[in-house]
Design a protein around this motif. Sequence first.
Motif, PDB file in Angstrom:
ATOM      1  N   MET A   1       0.655  -1.257  -0.248  1.00 42.67           N
ATOM      2  CA  MET A   1       0.189   0.130   0.026  1.00 42.67           C
ATOM      3  C   MET A   1       0.852   1.089   0.002  1.00 42.67           C
ATOM      4  O   MET A   1       1.966   1.295   1.051  1.00 42.67           O
ATOM      5  N   SER A   2       0.505   2.164  -0.729  1.00 43.27           N
ATOM      6  CA  SER A   2       1.211   3.460  -0.961  1.00 43.27           C
ATOM      7  C   SER A   2       0.995   4.420   0.025  1.00 43.27           C
ATOM      8  O   SER A   2      -0.096   4.391   0.538  1.00 43.27           O
ATOM      9  N   THR A   3       1.975   5.198   0.551  1.00 43.92           N
ATOM     10  CA  THR A   3       1.895   6.396   1.290  1.00 43.92           C
ATOM     11  C   THR A   3       1.028   7.420   0.742  1.00 43.92           C
ATOM     12  O   THR A   3       1.443   7.911  -0.767  1.00 43.92           O
ATOM     13  N   ALA A   4      -0.052   7.895   1.182  1.00 43.21           N
ATOM     14  CA  ALA A   4      -0.830   8.836   0.529  1.00 43.21           C
ATOM     15  C   ALA A   4      -0.322  10.397   1.179  1.00 43.21           C
ATOM     16  O   ALA A   4       0.245  10.508   2.183  1.00 43.21           O
ATOM     17  N   GLY A   5      -0.884  11.298   0.506  1.00 40.71           N
ATOM     18  CA  GLY A   5      -0.811  12.874   1.049  1.00 40.71           C
ATOM     19  C   GLY A   5       0.343  13.676   0.160  1.00 40.71           C
ATOM     20  O   GLY A   5       0.835  13.138  -0.669  1.00 40.71           O
ATOM     21  N   PRO A   6       0.112  14.830   0.293  1.00 43.46           N
ATOM     22  CA  PRO A   6       1.009  15.937  -0.638  1.00 43.46           C
ATOM     23  C   PRO A   6       2.544  15.795  -0.276  1.00 43.46           C
ATOM     24  O   PRO A   6       3.107  16.071  -1.352  1.00 43.46           O
ATOM     25  N   ALA A   7       2.943  15.246   0.797  1.00 42.84           N
ATOM     26  CA  ALA A   7       4.289  15.188   1.121  1.00 42.84           C
ATOM     27  C   ALA A   7       4.698  13.824   0.296  1.00 42.84           C
ATOM     28  O   ALA A   7       6.055  13.902  -0.217  1.00 42.84           O
ATOM     29  N   ALA A   8       3.945  12.855   0.161  1.00 44.76           N
ATOM     30  CA  ALA A   8       4.400  11.728  -0.403  1.00 44.76           C
ATOM     31  C   ALA A   8       4.602  12.217  -1.947  1.00 44.76           C
ATOM     32  O   ALA A   8       5.515  11.514  -2.647  1.00 44.76           O
ATOM     33  N   GLY A  43       9.283  10.122   6.917  1.00 39.54           N
ATOM     34  CA  GLY A  43       8.100   9.366   6.757  1.00 39.54           C
ATOM     35  C   GLY A  43       6.991   9.539   5.938  1.00 39.54           C
ATOM     36  O   GLY A  43       5.822   9.107   5.828  1.00 39.54           O
ATOM     37  N   ASP A  44       7.681  10.466   4.718  1.00 34.48           N
ATOM     38  CA  ASP A  44       6.738  10.699   3.672  1.00 34.48           C
ATOM     39  C   ASP A  44       6.590   9.629   2.701  1.00 34.48           C
ATOM     40  O   ASP A  44       5.497   9.423   2.043  1.00 34.48           O
ATOM     41  N   LEU A  45       7.465   8.705   2.534  1.00 29.57           N
ATOM     42  CA  LEU A  45       7.357   7.261   1.754  1.00 29.57           C
ATOM     43  C   LEU A  45       7.800   6.303   2.635  1.00 29.57           C
ATOM     44  O   LEU A  45       8.519   6.297   3.396  1.00 29.57           O
ATOM     45  N   ALA A  46       7.054   5.108   2.310  1.00 30.93           N
ATOM     46  CA  ALA A  46       7.514   3.959   2.995  1.00 30.93           C
ATOM     47  C   ALA A  46       8.639   2.946   2.279  1.00 30.93           C
ATOM     48  O   ALA A  46       8.655   3.233   1.031  1.00 30.93           O
ATOM     49  N   ARG A  47       9.417   2.315   3.014  1.00 33.24           N
ATOM     50  CA  ARG A  47      10.394   1.582   2.512  1.00 33.24           C
ATOM     51  C   ARG A  47       9.751   0.152   2.211  1.00 33.24           C
ATOM     52  O   ARG A  47       9.645  -0.480   2.927  1.00 33.24           O
ATOM     53  N   THR A  48       9.564   0.106   0.689  1.00 37.03           N
ATOM     54  CA  THR A  48       9.257  -1.300   0.418  1.00 37.03           C
ATOM     55  C   THR A  48      10.167  -2.155   0.168  1.00 37.03           C
ATOM     56  O   THR A  48      11.285  -1.598  -0.208  1.00 37.03           O
TER      57      THR A  48
END
Length: 92
Positions: A1-8, A43-48
Amino acid sequence: MSTAGPAAERARADVRELIGAKGHVTDNARAAVARLEAAFDAGDLARTPELMLFLADLGPALAQDEGQKLGGKSAEAARFILRAIDRELDEA
């Protein structure tokens, strides 16, 4: 699942811009890695798992000793891995 929001979204756009920037691909790769690390730390993106694998693969292509120039194989490897990172960004 991807990170949502303007920072991402901004982080993804920044990384894609760095990947496609004019200049030497290994320099672009270093800048893209730095931006990804900053996004992960904030915390703007997740480490997949895939992104972490691609970043681990990219490391040797960017490694160089002081004063050493990187050869064409490093640039080719970096270009290939950056394309994989670009595809995976939407999952981060």
